[in-house]
Design a protein around this motif. Structure first.
Motif, PDB file in Angstrom:
ATOM      1  N   GLU A  36      13.282   1.957   5.999  1.00 14.30           N
ATOM      2  CA  GLU A  36      14.519   2.037   5.234  1.00 14.30           C
ATOM      3  C   GLU A  36      14.333   1.371   3.880  1.00 14.30           C
ATOM      4  N   TYR A  37      15.216   1.736   2.972  1.00 14.04           N
ATOM      5  CA  TYR A  37      15.211   1.100   1.657  1.00 14.04           C
ATOM      6  C   TYR A  37      15.831  -0.290   1.782  1.00 14.04           C
ATOM      7  N   ALA A  38      15.340  -1.224   0.992  1.00 10.67           N
ATOM      8  CA  ALA A  38      15.889  -2.570   0.973  1.00 10.67           C
ATOM      9  C   ALA A  38      16.160  -2.988  -0.461  1.00 10.67           C
ATOM     10  N   PHE A  39      17.070  -3.926  -0.595  1.00 14.39           N
ATOM     11  CA  PHE A  39      17.388  -4.533  -1.895  1.00 14.39           C
ATOM     12  C   PHE A  39      17.785  -3.471  -2.922  1.00 14.39           C
ATOM     13  N   GLY A  40      17.234  -3.514  -4.097  1.00 20.09           N
ATOM     14  CA  GLY A  40      17.585  -2.597  -5.168  1.00 20.09           C
ATOM     15  C   GLY A  40      16.970  -1.228  -5.040  1.00 20.09           C
ATOM     16  N   ALA A  41      16.041  -1.040  -4.128  1.00 20.47           N
ATOM     17  CA  ALA A  41      15.405   0.270  -3.971  1.00 20.47           C
ATOM     18  C   ALA A  41      16.417   1.314  -3.514  1.00 20.47           C
ATOM     19  N   GLU A  42      17.386   0.899  -2.729  1.00 21.81           N
ATOM     20  CA  GLU A  42      18.403   1.836  -2.262  1.00 21.81           C
ATOM     21  C   GLU A  42      19.224   2.370  -3.439  1.00 21.81           C
ATOM     22  N   VAL A  92       5.104   3.845   9.047  1.00 21.06           N
ATOM     23  CA  VAL A  92       5.782   3.564  10.316  1.00 21.06           C
ATOM     24  C   VAL A  92       4.866   3.889  11.487  1.00 21.06           C
ATOM     25  N   ARG A  93       4.232   5.048  11.441  1.00 18.66           N
ATOM     26  CA  ARG A  93       3.322   5.426  12.536  1.00 18.66           C
ATOM     27  C   ARG A  93       2.159   4.443  12.650  1.00 18.66           C
ATOM     28  N   PHE A 113       5.705   3.115  -4.944  1.00 17.10           N
ATOM     29  CA  PHE A 113       6.678   2.255  -4.277  1.00 17.10           C
ATOM     30  C   PHE A 113       5.983   1.065  -3.648  1.00 17.10           C
ATOM     31  N   GLU A 114       6.756   0.008  -3.456  1.00 15.41           N
ATOM     32  CA  GLU A 114       6.272  -1.212  -2.824  1.00 15.41           C
ATOM     33  C   GLU A 114       6.937  -1.325  -1.467  1.00 15.41           C
ATOM     34  N   TYR A 115       6.166  -1.749  -0.459  1.00 22.27           N
ATOM     35  CA  TYR A 115       6.708  -1.844   0.890  1.00 22.27           C
ATOM     36  C   TYR A 115       6.367  -3.180   1.531  1.00 22.27           C
ATOM     37  N   GLN A 116       7.116  -3.502   2.600  1.00 21.22           N
ATOM     38  CA  GLN A 116       6.862  -4.690   3.412  1.00 21.22           C
ATOM     39  C   GLN A 116       7.103  -4.319   4.862  1.00 21.22           C
ATOM     40  N   VAL A 117       6.205  -4.739   5.743  1.00 17.76           N
ATOM     41  CA  VAL A 117       6.350  -4.509   7.176  1.00 17.76           C
ATOM     42  C   VAL A 117       6.903  -5.781   7.804  1.00 17.76           C
ATOM     43  N   VAL A 118       7.986  -5.649   8.582  1.00 19.23           N
ATOM     44  CA  VAL A 118       8.565  -6.772   9.317  1.00 19.23           C
ATOM     45  C   VAL A 118       8.448  -6.421  10.799  1.00 19.23           C
ATOM     46  N   VAL A 119       7.462  -7.027  11.449  1.00 15.74           N
ATOM     47  CA  VAL A 119       7.088  -6.639  12.807  1.00 15.74           C
ATOM     48  C   VAL A 119       8.212  -6.902  13.805  1.00 15.74           C
ATOM     49  N   ARG A 120       8.805  -8.088  13.801  1.00 19.11           N
ATOM     50  CA  ARG A 120       9.814  -8.416  14.800  1.00 19.11           C
ATOM     51  C   ARG A 120      11.092  -7.587  14.650  1.00 19.11           C
ATOM     52  N   SER A 121      11.306  -6.987  13.494  1.00 17.52           N
ATOM     53  CA  SER A 121      12.438  -6.074  13.309  1.00 17.52           C
ATOM     54  C   SER A 121      12.028  -4.619  13.525  1.00 17.52           C
ATOM     55  N   GLU A 122      10.734  -4.397  13.698  1.00 19.89           N
ATOM     56  CA  GLU A 122      10.160  -3.063  13.828  1.00 19.89           C
ATOM     57  C   GLU A 122      10.612  -2.172  12.667  1.00 19.89           C
ATOM     58  N   ARG A 123      10.424  -2.696  11.466  1.00 17.76           N
ATOM     59  CA  ARG A 123      10.842  -1.978  10.262  1.00 17.76           C
ATOM     60  C   ARG A 123       9.765  -2.014   9.194  1.00 17.76           C
ATOM     61  N   VAL A 124       9.703  -0.922   8.445  1.00 20.39           N
ATOM     62  CA  VAL A 124       8.952  -0.865   7.203  1.00 20.39           C
ATOM     63  C   VAL A 124      10.010  -0.746   6.120  1.00 20.39           C
ATOM     64  N   TYR A 125      10.066  -1.736   5.247  1.00 18.60           N
ATOM     65  CA  TYR A 125      11.061  -1.744   4.182  1.00 18.60           C
ATOM     66  C   TYR A 125      10.423  -1.283   2.879  1.00 18.60           C
ATOM     67  N   VAL A 126      11.049  -0.315   2.241  1.00 15.29           N
ATOM     68  CA  VAL A 126      10.663   0.088   0.887  1.00 15.29           C
ATOM     69  C   VAL A 126      11.488  -0.799  -0.035  1.00 15.29           C
ATOM     70  N   VAL A 127      10.828  -1.777  -0.671  1.00 16.59           N
ATOM     71  CA  VAL A 127      11.558  -2.783  -1.417  1.00 16.59           C
ATOM     72  C   VAL A 127      11.701  -2.453  -2.903  1.00 16.59           C
ATOM     73  N   GLN A 128      10.865  -1.542  -3.417  1.00 18.48           N
ATOM     74  CA  GLN A 128      10.989  -1.155  -4.813  1.00 18.48           C
ATOM     75  C   GLN A 128      10.396   0.232  -4.985  1.00 18.48           C
ATOM     76  N   ILE A 129      11.087   1.081  -5.747  1.00 17.90           N
ATOM     77  CA  ILE A 129      10.524   2.373  -6.104  1.00 17.90           C
ATOM     78  C   ILE A 129      10.483   2.455  -7.620  1.00 17.90           C
ATOM     79  N   THR A 130       9.441   3.087  -8.117  1.00 19.50           N
ATOM     80  CA  THR A 130       9.269   3.252  -9.559  1.00 19.50           C
ATOM     81  C   THR A 130       8.943   4.705  -9.827  1.00 19.50           C
ATOM     82  N   TYR A 131       9.881   5.407 -10.470  1.00 17.81           N
ATOM     83  CA  TYR A 131       9.651   6.801 -10.843  1.00 17.81           C
ATOM     84  C   TYR A 131       9.100   6.833 -12.242  1.00 17.81           C
ATOM     85  N   LEU A 132       7.923   7.416 -12.407  1.00 15.52           N
ATOM     86  CA  LEU A 132       7.266   7.474 -13.713  1.00 15.52           C
ATOM     87  C   LEU A 132       7.209   8.892 -14.266  1.00 15.52           C
TER      88      LEU A 132
END
Length: 85
Positions: A6-12, A34-35, A64-83
């Motif tokens: 899911e998107y996180a922070f300002g990426a959404e 995720v896989r 895009f920049e991502y972070q994996v949070v294992v205990r939440s079973e989530r991959v967060y997309v924390v920033q996207i940059t369209y060029l």
């Protein structure tokens, strides 16, 4: 709970104005992350280690920049940059 991304922070907010083809490329790569995370961290919520370091992925049109949070079973997309390339 199962692994998702899911998107996180300002990426959404940034995703609301980005082109659909760019967002599709981000989504495709996030699904791959995720896989990979699900296969690597089979204990998920029961994991007691530290979360892995995130990273940057280049996709068609930007990155895009991502972070994996294992205990939440989530991959967060924390920033996207369209060029636009």
């Amino acid at each position: 709970m199962s692994w998702k991304w899911e998107y996180a922070f300002g990426a959404e907010a940034a995703a609301r104005t980005a082109p659909a083809d760019f967002l599709a490329a981000v989504s495709q790569q996030a699904e791959e992350l995720v896989r990979a995370a699900e296969a690597l961290h089979v204990h998920g919520r029961g994991d007691e280690g530290t979360d892995p370091e995130g990273g940057d992925i280049i996709v068609s049109g930007g990155m895009f920049e991502y972070q994996v949070v294992v205990r939440s079973e989530r991959v967060y997309v924390v920033q996207i940059t369209y060029l636009g390339f």
